[in-house]
Write a protein that holds these residues in place. Sequence first.
Motif, PDB file in Angstrom:
ATOM      1  N   ALA A 175       0.820  -1.213   0.000  1.00 33.99           N
ATOM      2  CA  ALA A 175       0.000   0.000   0.000  1.00 33.99           C
ATOM      3  C   ALA A 175       0.853   1.261   0.000  1.00 33.99           C
ATOM      4  O   ALA A 175       0.423   2.314  -0.461  1.00 33.99           O
ATOM      5  CB  ALA A 175      -0.912   0.004   1.218  1.00 33.99           C
ATOM      6  N   HIS A 176       2.083   1.179   0.511  1.00 32.06           N
ATOM      7  CA  HIS A 176       2.918   2.360   0.640  1.00 32.06           C
ATOM      8  C   HIS A 176       4.038   2.434  -0.395  1.00 32.06           C
ATOM      9  O   HIS A 176       4.863   3.329  -0.321  1.00 32.06           O
ATOM     10  CB  HIS A 176       3.519   2.418   2.044  1.00 32.06           C
ATOM     11  N   ALA A 177       4.083   1.494  -1.309  1.00 30.16           N
ATOM     12  CA  ALA A 177       5.156   1.482  -2.295  1.00 30.16           C
ATOM     13  C   ALA A 177       4.916   2.573  -3.338  1.00 30.16           C
ATOM     14  O   ALA A 177       3.810   2.751  -3.837  1.00 30.16           O
ATOM     15  CB  ALA A 177       5.233   0.129  -2.982  1.00 30.16           C
ATOM     16  N   TYR A 178       5.970   3.306  -3.626  1.00 32.14           N
ATOM     17  CA  TYR A 178       5.882   4.334  -4.664  1.00 32.14           C
ATOM     18  C   TYR A 178       6.330   3.746  -5.987  1.00 32.14           C
ATOM     19  O   TYR A 178       7.208   2.889  -6.036  1.00 32.14           O
ATOM     20  CB  TYR A 178       6.750   5.539  -4.293  1.00 32.14           C
ATOM     21  N   LEU A 179       5.760   4.228  -7.055  1.00 36.05           N
ATOM     22  CA  LEU A 179       6.138   3.772  -8.379  1.00 36.05           C
ATOM     23  C   LEU A 179       7.584   4.164  -8.673  1.00 36.05           C
ATOM     24  O   LEU A 179       8.079   5.161  -8.151  1.00 36.05           O
ATOM     25  CB  LEU A 179       5.220   4.403  -9.427  1.00 36.05           C
ATOM     26  N   PRO A 180       8.264   3.399  -9.520  1.00 34.74           N
ATOM     27  CA  PRO A 180       9.642   3.739  -9.873  1.00 34.74           C
ATOM     28  C   PRO A 180       9.769   5.150 -10.454  1.00 34.74           C
ATOM     29  O   PRO A 180      10.764   5.837 -10.210  1.00 34.74           O
ATOM     30  CB  PRO A 180      10.017   2.686 -10.911  1.00 34.74           C
ATOM     31  N   ALA A 181       8.758   5.601 -11.185  1.00 29.93           N
ATOM     32  CA  ALA A 181       8.807   6.958 -11.744  1.00 29.93           C
ATOM     33  C   ALA A 181       8.806   8.001 -10.623  1.00 29.93           C
ATOM     34  O   ALA A 181       9.540   9.002 -10.700  1.00 29.93           O
ATOM     35  CB  ALA A 181       7.617   7.181 -12.678  1.00 29.93           C
ATOM     36  N   ALA A 182       8.022   7.788  -9.585  1.00 29.25           N
ATOM     37  CA  ALA A 182       7.991   8.722  -8.456  1.00 29.25           C
ATOM     38  C   ALA A 182       9.312   8.684  -7.703  1.00 29.25           C
ATOM     39  O   ALA A 182       9.813   9.718  -7.247  1.00 29.25           O
ATOM     40  CB  ALA A 182       6.835   8.376  -7.521  1.00 29.25           C
ATOM     41  N   ARG A 183       9.904   7.504  -7.588  1.00 34.26           N
ATOM     42  CA  ARG A 183      11.206   7.391  -6.935  1.00 34.26           C
ATOM     43  C   ARG A 183      12.273   8.168  -7.711  1.00 34.26           C
ATOM     44  O   ARG A 183      13.111   8.835  -7.120  1.00 34.26           O
ATOM     45  CB  ARG A 183      11.611   5.920  -6.802  1.00 34.26           C
ATOM     46  N   ARG A 184      12.219   8.057  -9.033  1.00 33.35           N
ATOM     47  CA  ARG A 184      13.187   8.819  -9.859  1.00 33.35           C
ATOM     48  C   ARG A 184      12.984  10.316  -9.695  1.00 33.35           C
ATOM     49  O   ARG A 184      13.957  11.079  -9.663  1.00 33.35           O
ATOM     50  CB  ARG A 184      13.058   8.408 -11.321  1.00 33.35           C
ATOM     51  N   LEU A 185      11.733  10.734  -9.577  1.00 35.78           N
ATOM     52  CA  LEU A 185      11.466  12.162  -9.361  1.00 35.78           C
ATOM     53  C   LEU A 185      12.041  12.636  -8.030  1.00 35.78           C
ATOM     54  O   LEU A 185      12.574  13.743  -7.939  1.00 35.78           O
ATOM     55  CB  LEU A 185       9.963  12.440  -9.395  1.00 35.78           C
ATOM     56  N   ILE A 186      11.933  11.803  -7.009  1.00 36.81           N
ATOM     57  CA  ILE A 186      12.483  12.165  -5.703  1.00 36.81           C
ATOM     58  C   ILE A 186      14.000  12.324  -5.805  1.00 36.81           C
ATOM     59  O   ILE A 186      14.571  13.298  -5.303  1.00 36.81           O
ATOM     60  CB  ILE A 186      12.092  11.121  -4.641  1.00 36.81           C
ATOM     61  N   GLU A 187      14.655  11.387  -6.493  1.00 38.66           N
ATOM     62  CA  GLU A 187      16.107  11.481  -6.660  1.00 38.66           C
ATOM     63  C   GLU A 187      16.490  12.710  -7.487  1.00 38.66           C
ATOM     64  O   GLU A 187      17.462  13.403  -7.173  1.00 38.66           O
ATOM     65  CB  GLU A 187      16.634  10.216  -7.328  1.00 38.66           C
ATOM     66  N   ARG A 188      15.714  12.998  -8.526  1.00 37.67           N
ATOM     67  CA  ARG A 188      15.983  14.171  -9.361  1.00 37.67           C
ATOM     68  C   ARG A 188      15.816  15.459  -8.548  1.00 37.67           C
ATOM     69  O   ARG A 188      16.620  16.382  -8.653  1.00 37.67           O
ATOM     70  CB  ARG A 188      15.043  14.177 -10.564  1.00 37.67           C
ATOM     71  N   ALA A 189      14.759  15.504  -7.741  1.00 36.99           N
ATOM     72  CA  ALA A 189      14.531  16.688  -6.901  1.00 36.99           C
ATOM     73  C   ALA A 189      15.667  16.852  -5.898  1.00 36.99           C
ATOM     74  O   ALA A 189      16.105  17.979  -5.630  1.00 36.99           O
ATOM     75  CB  ALA A 189      13.186  16.578  -6.184  1.00 36.99           C
TER      76      ALA A 189
END
Length: 128
Positions: free
Chosen positions: A63-77
């Motif tokens: 339920a709490h897993a973020y999509l890989p695309a959201a994870r990449r956005l976090i790293e980019r930010a």
Amino acid sequence: MDEKQEWQQRKTAIRLWLKGKSSARILAIVSHRRAWLSKWKERYRQHGWKGLRSESRKPRRSAHAYLPAARRLIERAYRRVQKRRWGLRGLSAIRRELRVTYRLRPTPSVSTIRRVLRAAGVFKRRRP
């Protein structure tokens, strides 16, 4: 009761049901509730005898897993915030960057951002 005994009770209940026995009679024999019998009758209708086996209780997704695309956005930010010459550079600044620049909704919490960055190898746990 182990899995094999439970499976035998399910088979017994379905066999009695197929012979036309009443639900009350079946429940008296297998000593279960009406909802239990309804569940296994429905499973039998859908999947046959294989449907009487227990299914895994493991969740199909987290339920709490973020999509890989959201994870990449976090790293980019994170990288974008760290390149700044002035201003805030912490987790709250990364969260704001995600909300304002990348328009990520819902915006992940600070603890989630920390967890994602740790998994990416950016943050290390501090040793006392």
